[in-house]
Write an enzyme that holds these catalytic residues in place. Structure first.
Site, PDB file in Angstrom:
ATOM      1  N   GLU A   1       0.802  -1.222   0.000  1.00 35.52           N
ATOM      2  CA  GLU A   1       0.000   0.000   0.000  1.00 35.52           C
ATOM      3  C   GLU A   1       0.837   1.275   0.000  1.00 35.52           C
ATOM      4  OE1 GLU A   1      -3.251  -1.952   3.061  1.00 35.52           O
ATOM      5  OE2 GLU A   1      -2.064  -0.235   3.637  1.00 35.52           O
TER       6      GLU A   1
ATOM      7  N   CYS B   1       3.152   8.405   2.177  1.00 33.29           N
ATOM      8  CA  CYS B   1       3.473   7.357   3.150  1.00 33.29           C
ATOM      9  C   CYS B   1       3.734   6.073   2.377  1.00 33.29           C
ATOM     10  CB  CYS B   1       2.276   7.218   4.097  1.00 33.29           C
ATOM     11  SG  CYS B   1       2.457   5.883   5.269  1.00 33.29           S
TER      12      CYS B   1
ATOM     13  N   CYS C   1       4.514  -7.592   7.720  1.00 34.20           N
ATOM     14  CA  CYS C   1       5.546  -7.239   8.702  1.00 34.20           C
ATOM     15  C   CYS C   1       5.714  -8.419   9.651  1.00 34.20           C
ATOM     16  CB  CYS C   1       5.126  -6.000   9.484  1.00 34.20           C
ATOM     17  SG  CYS C   1       6.398  -5.407  10.627  1.00 34.20           S
TER      18      CYS C   1
ATOM     19  N   CYS D   1       3.061  -6.201  16.117  1.00 35.89           N
ATOM     20  CA  CYS D   1       2.582  -5.296  17.165  1.00 35.89           C
ATOM     21  C   CYS D   1       1.084  -5.560  17.314  1.00 35.89           C
ATOM     22  CB  CYS D   1       2.847  -3.842  16.786  1.00 35.89           C
ATOM     23  SG  CYS D   1       4.604  -3.520  16.613  1.00 35.89           S
TER      24      CYS D   1
ATOM     25  N   CYS E   1      -1.584  -3.412  15.471  1.00 34.78           N
ATOM     26  CA  CYS E   1      -1.336  -3.084  14.061  1.00 34.78           C
ATOM     27  C   CYS E   1      -1.824  -4.197  13.149  1.00 34.78           C
ATOM     28  CB  CYS E   1       0.160  -2.856  13.839  1.00 34.78           C
ATOM     29  SG  CYS E   1       0.585  -2.643  12.103  1.00 34.78           S
TER      30      CYS E   1
ATOM     31  N   GLY F   1       5.287  -2.565   6.921  1.00 36.10           N
ATOM     32  CA  GLY F   1       6.626  -3.110   7.117  1.00 36.10           C
ATOM     33  C   GLY F   1       7.514  -2.334   8.062  1.00 36.10           C
ATOM     34  N   GLU F   2       8.586  -2.997   8.466  1.00 39.81           N
ATOM     35  CA  GLU F   2       9.575  -2.381   9.356  1.00 39.81           C
ATOM     36  C   GLU F   2      10.811  -2.020   8.508  1.00 39.81           C
ATOM     37  OE1 GLU F   2      10.170  -1.180  12.526  1.00 39.81           O
ATOM     38  OE2 GLU F   2      12.084  -0.836  11.556  1.00 39.81           O
TER      39      GLU F   2
ATOM     40  N   SER G   1       8.367   4.379  17.117  1.00 39.78           N
ATOM     41  CA  SER G   1       7.039   3.936  17.574  1.00 39.78           C
ATOM     42  C   SER G   1       7.190   3.463  19.018  1.00 39.78           C
ATOM     43  CB  SER G   1       6.538   2.799  16.682  1.00 39.78           C
ATOM     44  OG  SER G   1       6.278   3.290  15.393  1.00 39.78           O
ATOM     45  N   LEU G   2       7.069   4.405  19.946  1.00 40.60           N
ATOM     46  CA  LEU G   2       7.316   4.081  21.358  1.00 40.60           C
ATOM     47  C   LEU G   2       6.077   3.403  21.965  1.00 40.60           C
ATOM     48  CD1 LEU G   2       9.495   4.359  23.544  1.00 40.60           C
ATOM     49  CD2 LEU G   2       8.402   6.503  24.232  1.00 40.60           C
TER      50      LEU G   2
ATOM     51  N   ASN H   1      -6.628   3.341  15.451  1.00 42.39           N
ATOM     52  CA  ASN H   1      -7.552   3.080  14.360  1.00 42.39           C
ATOM     53  C   ASN H   1      -7.964   1.610  14.437  1.00 42.39           C
ATOM     54  OD1 ASN H   1      -8.950   3.354  11.980  1.00 42.39           O
ATOM     55  ND2 ASN H   1      -7.304   4.517  11.012  1.00 42.39           N
TER      56      ASN H   1
ATOM     57  N   CYS I   1      -2.865   1.992   8.142  1.00 42.46           N
ATOM     58  CA  CYS I   1      -1.900   0.923   7.942  1.00 42.46           C
ATOM     59  C   CYS I   1      -2.511  -0.466   7.734  1.00 42.46           C
ATOM     60  CB  CYS I   1      -1.051   0.931   9.210  1.00 42.46           C
ATOM     61  SG  CYS I   1       0.441   0.024   9.167  1.00 42.46           S
TER      62      CYS I   1
HETATM   63  N1  SAH Z   1       7.050  -0.524  11.213  1.00 41.23           N
HETATM   64  C1  SAH Z   1       7.281   0.842  11.406  1.00 41.23           C
HETATM   65  C2  SAH Z   1       6.620   1.734  10.382  1.00 41.23           C
HETATM   66  C3  SAH Z   1       5.242   1.349   9.920  1.00 41.23           C
HETATM   67  S1  SAH Z   1       3.960   1.525  11.082  1.00 41.23           S
HETATM   68  C4  SAH Z   1       6.861   1.260  12.804  1.00 41.23           C
HETATM   69  O1  SAH Z   1       6.235   0.467  13.492  1.00 41.23           O
HETATM   70  O2  SAH Z   1       7.232   2.356  13.193  1.00 41.23           O
HETATM   71  C5  SAH Z   1       3.679   3.283  11.084  1.00 41.23           C
HETATM   72  C6  SAH Z   1       2.993   3.823  12.334  1.00 41.23           C
HETATM   73  O3  SAH Z   1       1.597   3.469  12.335  1.00 41.23           O
HETATM   74  C7  SAH Z   1       3.585   3.265  13.617  1.00 41.23           C
HETATM   75  O4  SAH Z   1       3.790   4.263  14.575  1.00 41.23           O
HETATM   76  C8  SAH Z   1       2.508   2.308  14.039  1.00 41.23           C
HETATM   77  O5  SAH Z   1       2.626   2.045  15.379  1.00 41.23           O
HETATM   78  C9  SAH Z   1       1.248   3.022  13.641  1.00 41.23           C
HETATM   79  N2  SAH Z   1       0.057   2.150  13.611  1.00 41.23           N
HETATM   80  C10 SAH Z   1      -0.023   0.881  13.191  1.00 41.23           C
HETATM   81  N3  SAH Z   1      -1.290   0.401  13.317  1.00 41.23           N
HETATM   82  C11 SAH Z   1      -2.033   1.402  13.824  1.00 41.23           C
HETATM   83  C12 SAH Z   1      -3.422   1.517  14.176  1.00 41.23           C
HETATM   84  N4  SAH Z   1      -4.276   0.516  14.023  1.00 41.23           N
HETATM   85  N5  SAH Z   1      -3.846   2.709  14.668  1.00 41.23           N
HETATM   86  C13 SAH Z   1      -2.978   3.748  14.796  1.00 41.23           C
HETATM   87  N6  SAH Z   1      -1.663   3.688  14.484  1.00 41.23           N
HETATM   88  C14 SAH Z   1      -1.185   2.522  14.006  1.00 41.23           C
HETATM   89 FE1  SF4 Z   2       4.652  -3.108  14.321  1.00 38.18          FE
HETATM   90 FE2  SF4 Z   2       5.207  -1.276  12.441  1.00 38.18          FE
HETATM   91 FE3  SF4 Z   2       5.241  -3.902  11.866  1.00 38.18          FE
HETATM   92 FE4  SF4 Z   2       2.926  -2.698  12.338  1.00 38.18          FE
HETATM   93  S1  SF4 Z   2       4.300  -2.281  10.637  1.00 38.18           S
HETATM   94  S2  SF4 Z   2       3.600  -4.716  13.144  1.00 38.18           S
HETATM   95  S3  SF4 Z   2       3.511  -1.201  13.905  1.00 38.18           S
HETATM   96  S4  SF4 Z   2       6.601  -2.845  13.302  1.00 38.18           S
END
Ligand code: SAH
Ligand code: SF4
Length: 436
Positions: free
Chosen positions: A137, A150, A157, A161, A164, A233-234, A287-288, A366, A409
């Site tokens: 995407e 974006c 991924c 998380c 996500c 993805g990461e 992404s803390l 979301n 995402c």
């Molecule tokens: N993998 C990387 C980059 C992609 S995710 C990372 O984790 O940083 C990009 C951002 O979208 C991250 O901060 C992630 O935590 C956030 N994100 C993923 N799923 C989400 C959701 N359902 N609602 C809000 N933010 C989300």
């Molecule tokens: Fe976690 Fe980012 Fe991968 Fe989603 S895309 S699972 S937030 S590392």
């Protein structure tokens, strides 16, 4: 020795490095396939994502001498990345015999568009497909003073998380530099943002044939100004390809995007953060999402490998960060999970303890079907934001964009997997209109 371009990557592991040097059967005068390029059914090699040096290498492998290879690679780079041209036949500074020779062996590709959506708030979202039929995407978010693209770095991924959706997808593969750069190229195509310049022509007929590409130069006032690696993805688990792609995107002879306008978001792959600073030098977002071990272990499982302390130390050491170039800390707001006043105060403590030039981005969660969490209430988000803000740290709440087109995402891809064939056909017809 095998040149680096031809070394095998894990996602093409069925191609050994030796295989990658083998010629493609059934093609006239075939070109060896670079391992970091996804193979195409027609056997031609896609040049998108390759640097000048890499383009030169494939031209020489295909039969041009070194001097020609060097000259032509520079010209191709300009046409491809500065002008956005994907058709060799209008490259007027190449000889008339060279153009078909190139077209027989190479393409300047774009990802295939499976779906294109335009939200009522102007957000655009695309579901794209690679040459080997993997879907990923891309989202474009226009704002008053900027336009942010974006982009994805992987299909799916591996990190899972818990909040996500991308993390729930089973299929994962790294995107190639071409598939990463291809997203930027496609967005520029869709936004109609390629400059048109005056070129020298071999003859009058040629000037006439290429008139369309030869109007007055217009490169100012662009819509696409920023890139964030926040799609699927990461990025730090696909470091080499992300680095190579960003180098192409930043190259002054091509797309020429400043590193200050590119942000890489990571869930905390600590050992790669210093390398990202040294070798890519873009803005960093972390992404803390939680401030204590128990909660972060649960929602960002990578925390079990790299602790919050190690992560924040890596941020403190990140080369190039300063008060004018702060690190963004993303914090998804999950009801009764990470959103208390105490969490907010601990966040401030941690950022102070490591003396981090930081801004905090509060992201309303979301939800997606089957997700285990709920979004915090607007009042809770406000109270959390105020605590961080009162401590002198900027903490804006990110406005959800493109909700009507599922721009969050990983949501479009899974929605499309549930669609019927008929629906997909209808969407394919609509996509041209949406792009227009
Ligand atoms: N993998 C990387 C980059 C992609 S995710 C990372 O984790 O940083 C990009 C951002 O979208 C991250 O901060 C992630 O935590 C956030 N994100 C993923 N799923 C989400 C959701 N359902 N609602 C809000 N933010 C989300
Ligand atoms: Fe976690 Fe980012 Fe991968 Fe989603 S895309 S699972 S937030 S590392």
């Amino acid at each position: 020795m095998i040149p680096s371009l031809f070394r095998g990557h894990w996602y093409l592991s069925h191609y050994s490095p030796i295989c990658a040097l083998m010629q493609i059967p059934g093609h006239i005068d075939p070109v060896p396939l670079p391992a970091k390029v996804t193979p195409r059914e027609d056997g031609r090699v896609d040049l998108i994502g390759l640097s000048v040096a890499e383009i030169r290498d494939v031209l020489v492998e295909a039969g041009l001498d070194e001097k020609q290879g060097k000259l032509r690679s520079k010209q191709l780079f300009h046409w491809m990345y500065h002008r956005g041209i994907d058709d060799f036949s209008i490259m007027t500074d190449m000889s008339k015999t060279l153009r078909p020779w190139l077209a027989e062996r190479f393409v300047i590709g774009r990802p295939e568009i499976v779906e294109a959506h335009l939200s009522e708030d102007g957000t655009r979202k695309w579901l794209l497909r690679s040459a080997d039929k993997q879907d990923y995407e891309m989202v474009f978010i226009p704002d008053e003073d900027r336009g942010t693209l974006c982009i994805s770095s992987q299909v799916g991924c591996t990190l899972n998380c818990r909040f996500c959706h991308t993390g729930t997808m089973r299929l994962v593969r790294n995107l190639t530099p071409g598939e990463i750069v291809g997203q930027v190229m496609l967005a520029r195509d869709a936004l109609g943002e390629w400059p048109k310049g005056v070129m020298d022509f071999a003859d009058e007929e040629e000037a006439e044939n290429t008139k369309e590409y030869n109007q007055a130069y217009k490169s100012d006032g662009r819509l696409l100004t920023n890139i964030v690696l926040m799609g699927m993805g990461e990025p730090l688990y696909n470091f080499d390809n992300v680095r190579d792609a960003m180098k192409v995107v930043m190259d002054g002879a091509g797309l020429a995007l400043s590193r200050r306008r590119i942000t890489l978001s990571t869930s905390g792959v600590v050992p790669m953060i210093a390398r990202a600073g040294d070798e890519i030098s873009v803005n960093l977002a972390i992404s803390l999402h939680a401030v204590n071990k128990e909660t972060r272990d649960e929602i960002v499982p990578l925390n079990r490998k790299y602790s919050i302390e190690e992560l924040l130390q890596a941020c403190a050491d990140y080369p190039g960060s300063s008060n004018s170039r702060r690190i963004t800390f993303e914090y998804v707001m999950l009801k009764d999970k990470n959103d208390s006043d105490e969490d907010a105060r601990e966040l401030v403590n941690l950022l102070r303890q490591y003396d981090l030039p930081a801004k905090v981005n509060l992201i309303p969660f979301n939800p997606w079907p089957g997700s285990a969490y709920e979004c915090s209430t607007p009042e809770r988000i406000k109270a959390f934001s105020k605590i961080v803000f009162d401590a002198g740290i900027s903490a804006p709440v990110r406005t959800p964009r493109g909700r009507d087109i599922m721009a969050a995402c990983g949501q479009l891809k899974s929605a499309s997997e549930k669609k019927s064939r008929a629906e997909l056909d209808r969407l394919a017809e609509e996509k041209q209109a949406a792009l227009g």
